[in-house]
Enzyme design. Structure first.
Site, PDB file in Angstrom:
ATOM      1  N   ASN A   1      28.439   8.255  22.687  1.00 41.79           N
ATOM      2  CA  ASN A   1      28.697   7.248  21.664  1.00 41.79           C
ATOM      3  C   ASN A   1      30.161   6.859  21.735  1.00 41.79           C
ATOM      4  O   ASN A   1      30.997   7.657  22.152  1.00 41.79           O
ATOM      5  CB  ASN A   1      28.373   7.813  20.270  1.00 41.79           C
ATOM      6  CG  ASN A   1      28.514   6.758  19.174  1.00 41.79           C
ATOM      7  OD1 ASN A   1      28.147   5.599  19.357  1.00 41.79           O
ATOM      8  ND2 ASN A   1      29.054   7.152  18.029  1.00 41.79           N
TER       9      ASN A   1
ATOM     10  N   HIS B   1      33.233   5.525  19.225  1.00 41.94           N
ATOM     11  CA  HIS B   1      33.568   5.478  17.794  1.00 41.94           C
ATOM     12  C   HIS B   1      34.968   4.895  17.637  1.00 41.94           C
ATOM     13  O   HIS B   1      35.878   5.267  18.389  1.00 41.94           O
ATOM     14  CB  HIS B   1      33.507   6.892  17.195  1.00 41.94           C
ATOM     15  CG  HIS B   1      33.783   6.914  15.730  1.00 41.94           C
ATOM     16  ND1 HIS B   1      32.861   6.473  14.800  1.00 41.94           N
ATOM     17  CD2 HIS B   1      34.870   7.289  15.033  1.00 41.94           C
ATOM     18  CE1 HIS B   1      33.376   6.589  13.589  1.00 41.94           C
ATOM     19  NE2 HIS B   1      34.599   7.082  13.709  1.00 41.94           N
TER      20      HIS B   1
END
Length: 194
Positions: free
Chosen positions: A109, A111
């Site tokens: 991911n 972020h």
């Protein structure tokens, strides 16, 4: 060159990080390829871009479907595509613990903060309010705990006097586009060796 690692990308909106990953994958020495773009939002403009670029897409709105069931339906498409790694790129849903555990070590991911600072939302406003000199972005492995997995790479971005959450976000996005493709390429290369 070794066979490229197939990657599925989850998006919820414009898909700019997906686009950065896709265009980086067009380099002859890139160790991954995008084989599927998935979304929970039928209006995600990133889906149209992926389709125009010849990438398979799948969309399943999550409203009215239990989280674990929605995740399983999305995952079935990932498995069918042959993807070995999942890249979350602006996917605005918390994933079920069961789904995350099945993809442990194979789901990344990006972020928009320098984790462990500012997990969750409104990261840029929070960095400015705290008086930080830098915001930035982090690529990390996904774990069941929100924005808590091992950090794979970070890029600090200076906070300029007068910055708002929006102006800082715009600069951090440039850093995200650079960082994610580099980290994903390095990570899948490590997976190929392992």
């Amino acid at each position: 060159m070794a066979k490229r690692t197939p990657v599925a990308v989850f998006i919820s909106g414009s898909g700019t990080n997906m686009a950065a990953l896709l265009y980086a994958s067009r380099a002859s020495d890139c160790p991954y390829e995008i084989v599927l773009v998935l979304s929970n939002n039928p209006d995600a403009s990133g889906l149209k871009l992926a389709q125009a670029e010849g990438i398979a897409t799948f969309c399943l709105p999550h409203k009215g479907i239990a989280r674990a069931e929605h995740d399983a339906l999305m995952e079935a498409q990932v498995v069918t595509s042959g993807a070995r790694v999942i890249a979350l790129a602006g996917y605005m849903r918390i994933l079920s613990a069961e789904f995350v555990s099945r993809w442990e070590g194979r789901m990344l991911n990006i972020h928009p903060s320098l984790l462990p600072k500012y997990k969750g939302l409104h990261t840029h406003d929070r960095a400015i309010a705290a008086g930080d000199t830098h915001g930035g972005c982090t690529v990390h492995l996904v774990t069941a705990e929100l924005d808590d997995g091992p950090v794979l790479g970070q890029t600090p971005v200076a906070i300029i006097p007068g910055d708002t959450g929006e102006t800082l976000a715009a600069r951090v996005l440039f850093a995200e586009h650079q960082l994610y493709s580099r980290v994903l390429a390095a990570y899948v290369t490590g997976l190929q060796v392992a």
